[in-house]
Scaffold this active site. Structure first.
Site, PDB file in Angstrom:
ATOM      1  N   PRO A  64       0.842  -1.198   0.000  1.00 38.96           N
ATOM      2  CA  PRO A  64       0.000   0.000   0.000  1.00 38.96           C
ATOM      3  C   PRO A  64       0.874   1.243   0.000  1.00 38.96           C
ATOM      4  O   PRO A  64       1.783   1.376   0.822  1.00 38.96           O
ATOM      5  CB  PRO A  64      -0.793  -0.129   1.314  1.00 38.96           C
ATOM      6  CG  PRO A  64       0.054  -0.995   2.194  1.00 38.96           C
ATOM      7  CD  PRO A  64       0.793  -1.920   1.279  1.00 38.96           C
ATOM      8  N   MET A  65       0.624   2.152  -0.940  1.00 40.25           N
ATOM      9  CA  MET A  65       1.401   3.389  -1.041  1.00 40.25           C
ATOM     10  C   MET A  65       0.440   4.555  -1.241  1.00 40.25           C
ATOM     11  O   MET A  65      -0.364   4.551  -2.173  1.00 40.25           O
ATOM     12  CB  MET A  65       2.387   3.299  -2.213  1.00 40.25           C
ATOM     13  CG  MET A  65       3.492   2.272  -2.030  1.00 40.25           C
ATOM     14  SD  MET A  65       4.565   2.110  -3.480  1.00 40.25           S
ATOM     15  CE  MET A  65       3.574   1.002  -4.517  1.00 40.25           C
ATOM     16  N   CYS A 105       3.825   3.353   8.481  1.00 37.53           N
ATOM     17  CA  CYS A 105       4.068   4.610   7.784  1.00 37.53           C
ATOM     18  C   CYS A 105       4.994   5.504   8.607  1.00 37.53           C
ATOM     19  O   CYS A 105       4.703   5.788   9.772  1.00 37.53           O
ATOM     20  CB  CYS A 105       2.751   5.331   7.513  1.00 37.53           C
ATOM     21  SG  CYS A 105       2.981   6.885   6.610  1.00 37.53           S
ATOM     22  N   GLY A 137      10.752  -4.111   1.746  1.00 42.84           N
ATOM     23  CA  GLY A 137      11.849  -3.167   1.820  1.00 42.84           C
ATOM     24  C   GLY A 137      12.958  -3.479   0.839  1.00 42.84           C
ATOM     25  O   GLY A 137      13.615  -4.512   0.944  1.00 42.84           O
ATOM     26  N   ASP A 138      13.149  -2.587  -0.153  1.00 47.38           N
ATOM     27  CA  ASP A 138      14.256  -2.676  -1.108  1.00 47.38           C
ATOM     28  C   ASP A 138      14.226  -3.925  -1.977  1.00 47.38           C
ATOM     29  O   ASP A 138      15.280  -4.378  -2.442  1.00 47.38           O
ATOM     30  CB  ASP A 138      15.607  -2.609  -0.385  1.00 47.38           C
ATOM     31  CG  ASP A 138      15.871  -1.253   0.254  1.00 47.38           C
ATOM     32  OD1 ASP A 138      15.062  -0.339   0.029  1.00 47.38           O
ATOM     33  OD2 ASP A 138      16.863  -1.126   0.987  1.00 47.38           O
ATOM     34  N   ARG A 184       8.137   0.714  -3.979  1.00 51.08           N
ATOM     35  CA  ARG A 184       8.487   1.717  -4.988  1.00 51.08           C
ATOM     36  C   ARG A 184       8.938   1.113  -6.318  1.00 51.08           C
ATOM     37  O   ARG A 184       8.792   1.748  -7.364  1.00 51.08           O
ATOM     38  CB  ARG A 184       9.575   2.633  -4.417  1.00 51.08           C
ATOM     39  CG  ARG A 184       9.060   3.564  -3.310  1.00 51.08           C
ATOM     40  CD  ARG A 184      10.196   4.256  -2.576  1.00 51.08           C
ATOM     41  NE  ARG A 184      10.954   3.326  -1.742  1.00 51.08           N
ATOM     42  CZ  ARG A 184      12.098   3.637  -1.135  1.00 51.08           C
ATOM     43  NH1 ARG A 184      12.619   4.840  -1.298  1.00 51.08           N
ATOM     44  NH2 ARG A 184      12.710   2.747  -0.385  1.00 51.08           N
TER      45      ARG A 184
END
Length: 341
Positions: free
Chosen positions: A16-17, A100, A201-202, A225
């Site tokens: 979720p972003m 978040c 993460g990453d 991302r």
């Protein structure tokens, strides 16, 4: 991979972003191989539920199941009520945001700020799990800062409360998105609980996904991302995990068609005025690793209509086809240099 009664297609998830994972983007990611995608976070404050922004964030009309809504807040009763409200609107899974790191969220003692108050975390988990009859999951970070990592205690509290899946981002709240994610804590959490654990993460390449799964023992990976402007990364990672081989880069014509599909759904979702403006970031992400992408982004940001945007995208991808039938990604160093120019 299963969450409650929901058997997922694979173990490659989309994070979720805020401002990114709206319904059109989630649907596209699922179409392109994501086994699971979660909505942008919905505020638990009941005064905000009926706003246009909140209504869009929890709109799952026609979305591929399971439909998951992430909720954020600091009051156990508000969060429980928010969970019930969203289940009534069709949510099949509720995800609680304790990950978040954004200042305006943490200043309200929401998101990862909650990790400082384990007693409040326990009350929130109990309240939300007890309020709904659908699976409840938790997304969190390794701790408040590197000196105060408490992910293991939070994970045990979550399991005791009846949380059915944990997603752990390998950074603390103080880290934000800087530095490198670490996976030792994720491995420790996986070893300590019996419920599914998702590593976040990453995770930017198929090889990284494979290595993180192997190192942590996690049940799934969550892509953040890296999926922006490249939603087909989900099928690339899934294919690699299953076969050990890479899919070729997508066809230029396929990506042009996918962008049309995404943009038309985006415009229908937001309307002409807002749709044009909120689409700019998505278009920029799609083209940032392609030759001429940064110059195109600058020109495209001046366009004021959906028709102009679609025509510009067509023209850009006709140019990309001159380089070959498949997308020709530039090296990361070249992309950075172009962004700085």
């Amino acid at each position: 991979m299963q969450i409650g009664p929901h058997l997922l297609r694979n173990n490659v998830f989309v994070a979720p972003m805020a401002g990114v994972t709206d319904r059109p983007f989630r649907q596209l990611c699922k179409q392109l191989g994501a086994g699971y995608a979660v909505s942008e976070m919905a505020a638990s404050n009941p005064r905000l539920w009926a706003t246009e922004k909140s209504s869009r964030r929890t709109d799952h009309s026609g979305e591929m199941e399971p439909k998951a809504v992430q909720i954020a807040g600091a009051d156990p009763q508000d969060l429980a009520d928010c969970a019930k409200f969203n289940v009534e609107r069709g949510a099949q899974i509720i995800d609680i945001n304790m990950g978040c790191p954004v200042k305006k969220v943490c200043n309200s003692w929401c998101g990862s700020a909650l990790l400082q108050h384990e007693d409040l975390v326990a009350k929130i988990l109990d309240a939300v799990v007890g309020a709904v009859d659908v699976p409840v999951t938790l997304k969190f970070r390794t701790g408040w800062n590197r000196e105060n990592k408490n992910a293991l205690r939070i994970a045990r509290l979550a399991e005791q409360a009846g949380i059915q899946m944990l997603t752990l981002h390998g950074r603390t709240r103080a880290d934000g998105y800087s530095g490198d994610a670490e996976y030792d804590t994720i491995a420790a959490v996986k070893a300590a609980v019996k419920i599914p654990v998702v590593a976040n993460g990453d995770i930017t390449t198929p090889e990284k996904a494979r290595d993180v799964l192997a190192f942590t023992g996690a049940d799934a990976v969550m892509i953040g991302r890296a999926a922006q402007g490249r939603p087909w990364i989900c099928r690339e990672i899934d294919h690699f995990l299953q076969t050990g081989t890479h899919l070729p880069a997508p066809l230029v014509e396929e990506v042009r068609g996918l962008m049309h599909e995404h943009l038309e759904a985006h415009y229908a979702f937001y309307g002409e005025f807002l749709g044009v403006r909120t689409a700019r970031k998505h278009i920029g992400w799609y083209v940032r690793e392609l030759d001429g992408g940064e110059q195109f982004r600058r020109r495209m940001n001046l366009l004021e209509s959906t028709a102009e945007q679609l025509a510009a995208v067509d023209q850009f991808f006709q140019m990309q086809a001159d380089f070959g039938e498949r997308l020709q990604y530039r090296p990361a160093s070249a992309a950075v240099e172009a962004m700085a120019a």
